[in-house]
Motif scaffolding. Structure first.
Motif, short mmCIF file in Angstrom:
data_model
loop_
_atom_site.label_atom_id
_atom_site.label_comp_id
_atom_site.label_asym_id
_atom_site.label_seq_id
_atom_site.Cartn_x
_atom_site.Cartn_y
_atom_site.Cartn_z
N UNK A 106 5.42 18.80 2.68
CA UNK A 106 4.50 19.73 3.32
C UNK A 106 3.13 19.05 3.36
N UNK A 107 2.98 18.18 4.36
CA UNK A 107 1.79 17.33 4.45
C UNK A 107 0.92 17.67 5.65
N UNK A 108 1.39 18.52 6.53
CA UNK A 108 0.63 18.81 7.73
C UNK A 108 0.63 17.62 8.67
N UNK A 109 -0.12 17.74 9.75
CA UNK A 109 -0.14 16.67 10.75
C UNK A 109 -1.01 15.49 10.34
N UNK A 110 -2.03 15.75 9.51
CA UNK A 110 -2.96 14.67 9.17
C UNK A 110 -3.52 14.92 7.77
N UNK A 111 -2.74 14.59 6.72
CA UNK A 111 -3.14 14.90 5.35
C UNK A 111 -4.33 14.06 4.89
N UNK A 112 -4.99 14.49 3.81
CA UNK A 112 -6.18 13.78 3.34
C UNK A 112 -5.96 12.30 3.07
N UNK A 113 -4.81 11.93 2.46
CA UNK A 113 -4.63 10.52 2.09
C UNK A 113 -4.45 9.61 3.28
N UNK A 114 -4.21 10.17 4.48
CA UNK A 114 -4.16 9.36 5.69
C UNK A 114 -5.48 9.39 6.46
N UNK A 115 -6.49 10.01 5.85
CA UNK A 115 -7.82 10.05 6.46
C UNK A 115 -8.80 9.11 5.76
N UNK A 116 -8.29 8.25 4.90
CA UNK A 116 -9.13 7.22 4.28
C UNK A 116 -9.64 6.29 5.38
N UNK A 117 -10.93 5.98 5.36
CA UNK A 117 -11.54 5.14 6.39
C UNK A 117 -11.91 3.78 5.82
N UNK A 118 -12.06 2.77 6.67
CA UNK A 118 -12.52 1.45 6.19
C UNK A 118 -13.87 1.55 5.48
N UNK A 119 -14.74 2.41 5.98
CA UNK A 119 -16.09 2.52 5.41
C UNK A 119 -16.08 3.09 3.99
N UNK A 120 -15.02 3.82 3.63
CA UNK A 120 -14.97 4.45 2.31
C UNK A 120 -14.48 3.51 1.22
N UNK A 121 -14.04 2.32 1.59
CA UNK A 121 -13.42 1.41 0.63
C UNK A 121 -14.45 0.58 -0.13
N UNK A 122 -14.16 0.31 -1.38
CA UNK A 122 -14.91 -0.68 -2.16
C UNK A 122 -14.16 -2.00 -2.01
N UNK A 123 -14.50 -2.74 -0.97
CA UNK A 123 -13.75 -3.95 -0.65
C UNK A 123 -13.92 -5.03 -1.71
N UNK A 124 -15.06 -5.03 -2.39
CA UNK A 124 -15.26 -6.02 -3.44
C UNK A 124 -14.29 -5.77 -4.59
N UNK A 125 -14.11 -4.50 -4.97
CA UNK A 125 -13.16 -4.18 -6.04
C UNK A 125 -11.74 -4.53 -5.62
N UNK A 126 -11.40 -4.23 -4.37
CA UNK A 126 -10.07 -4.56 -3.86
C UNK A 126 -9.87 -6.07 -3.83
N UNK A 127 -10.89 -6.81 -3.48
CA UNK A 127 -10.80 -8.27 -3.42
C UNK A 127 -10.57 -8.86 -4.81
N UNK A 128 -11.22 -8.29 -5.82
CA UNK A 128 -11.21 -8.90 -7.14
C UNK A 128 -10.05 -8.47 -8.04
N UNK A 129 -9.36 -7.38 -7.71
CA UNK A 129 -8.31 -6.91 -8.61
C UNK A 129 -7.13 -7.89 -8.62
N UNK A 130 -6.54 -8.16 -9.78
CA UNK A 130 -5.41 -9.08 -9.84
C UNK A 130 -4.20 -8.63 -9.03
N UNK A 131 -3.97 -7.31 -8.95
CA UNK A 131 -2.83 -6.78 -8.18
C UNK A 131 -3.33 -5.66 -7.28
N UNK A 132 -3.04 -5.78 -5.99
CA UNK A 132 -3.32 -4.71 -5.03
C UNK A 132 -1.99 -4.26 -4.46
N UNK A 133 -1.70 -2.95 -4.58
CA UNK A 133 -0.40 -2.38 -4.20
C UNK A 133 -0.61 -1.39 -3.06
N UNK A 134 0.04 -1.61 -1.93
CA UNK A 134 -0.06 -0.66 -0.81
C UNK A 134 1.33 -0.33 -0.30
#
Length: 330
Positions: A106-134
């Motif tokens: 029951x996620x609806x047509x456009x749930x919150x977790x699919x509304x994450x934007x590029x601007x909301x990301x901490x790209x430096x933290x994502x770059x530096x983490x030893x493991x990134x899981x998507x």
């Protein structure tokens, strides 16, 4: 700095407390933390890693509960956003052991977790983490698809392990063809792929385990892990070829076993274990959860996994307290 950052779904799992019956006849339910990448982070935290999850919840009571649950399990919620409008997703299931667990999203047509934007990301933290899981589900809609592209672009320089959980839920995609297209666009940005037979077929066009593992290596993976259900797990790297038989347990609820498996894989990657040690440990972690009703609450400690592998009773001394859970009755 985090050991692991996962990105994708979160929500509330409403599991029946009666098994072997349809939802039509269920009388009571338990409320649990849900969302595969969120529970992978929980599983990793149980092994002593420092995880964070990139996701979003609705501005509602369930959203606040999810945040509390994430923190309660030792996962950092600094990257969990709140979206006005759509509700926090809820997922129901039916439990027919040993191998039938229908899921109702029951996620609806456009749930919150699919509304994450590029601007909301901490790209430096994502770059530096030893493991990134998507996960594959995060590629199913915009702006999440673009956010994932930005995160993967940040990982282009050598910066550790980028794990593509092939996680394919057909009901969450507009079409199979769209999933195939997006999976093949994302593959070159990862160096580890994990999926079951249906999921590797979406990614590389074959469900033959050996052929799929080779195709994933040919696509640039350093590690390819193919989950074969009752036949165990096939894992390949440039140097290792592993076929691990499943750990035998009495299955209660198979949902969540893959998340426990994923958290254990992350532990192996962070610790620099061999592929064989990692996969055999992950198999046992998944079996531990499959023998229990809950998902997040059932994630094992390292000691519990080792006990299962060695065939001895698990000890709970010194373990972290379980995260939030509640029971709801209709």
């Amino acid at each position: 700095m985090f050991d692991l950052i996962t990105m994708g779904r979160c929500g509330v799992d409403i599991y029946p407390l009666q098994t072997g019956v349809s939802l039509v006849h269920v009388e009571s339910f338990g409320k649990f933390l849900g969302g595969s990448p969120t529970n992978v982070a929980v599983a990793a935290a149980r092994h002593g890693l420092r995880p964070a999850v990139v996701t979003a919840v609705g501005a509602d009571p369930f959203g606040e509960w999810v945040r509390q649950a994430i923190r309660g399990f030792g996962v950092d919620d600094v990257f969990v956003g709140t979206v006005e409008g759509p509700p926090t997703p809820v997922t129901f299931c039916e439990i027919f052991p040993p191998d039938h667990f229908p899921i109702y999203f029951y996620r609806g047509e456009h749930p919150p977790d699919l509304r994450i934007t590029p601007e909301s990301l901490d790209l430096d933290a994502i770059r530096r983490t030893p493991v990134f899981w998507f996960t594959g589900t995060g590629l199913s809609q915009e702006p999440s698809r673009s956010a994932h592209a930005a995160a993967l672009a940040a990982r282009t320089a050598p910066s550790g392990w980028t794990v593509f959980d092939l996680d394919y839920r057909p009901m969450l995609w507009e079409s199979r063809e769209a999933a195939e297209r997006e999976y093949r666009r994302a593959l070159p940005h990862a160096n580890v792929a994990v999926g079951n037979l249906d999921e590797v077929e979406i990614a590389v066009g074959t469900r033959d385990p050996e052929a799929a593992a080779q195709a994933l290596l040919d696509a640039g993976m350093e590690v390819a892990i193919v989950k074969m259900g009752p036949d165990g797990v096939l894992a390949r790297s440039g140097k290792e070829h592993v076929v691990a038989e499943p750990v035998q347990v009495e299955v209660v609820n198979g949902l969540g076993a893959g998340d426990a498996f994923g958290g254990a894989v992350c532990l192996g990657l962070v610790r620099g274990w061999s592929l064989e040690r990692t996969v055999r440990f992950a198999n046992a972690a998944g079996a531990h959860v499959a023998a229990r009703l809950a998902c997040a609450e059932a994630m094992p400690t390292t000691g519990e996994v080792l006990a299962l592998l060695e065939g001895r009773p698990a000890t709970t001394a010194g373990e972290a307290a379980p995260g939030p859970q509640s029971e709801v009755r209709p």
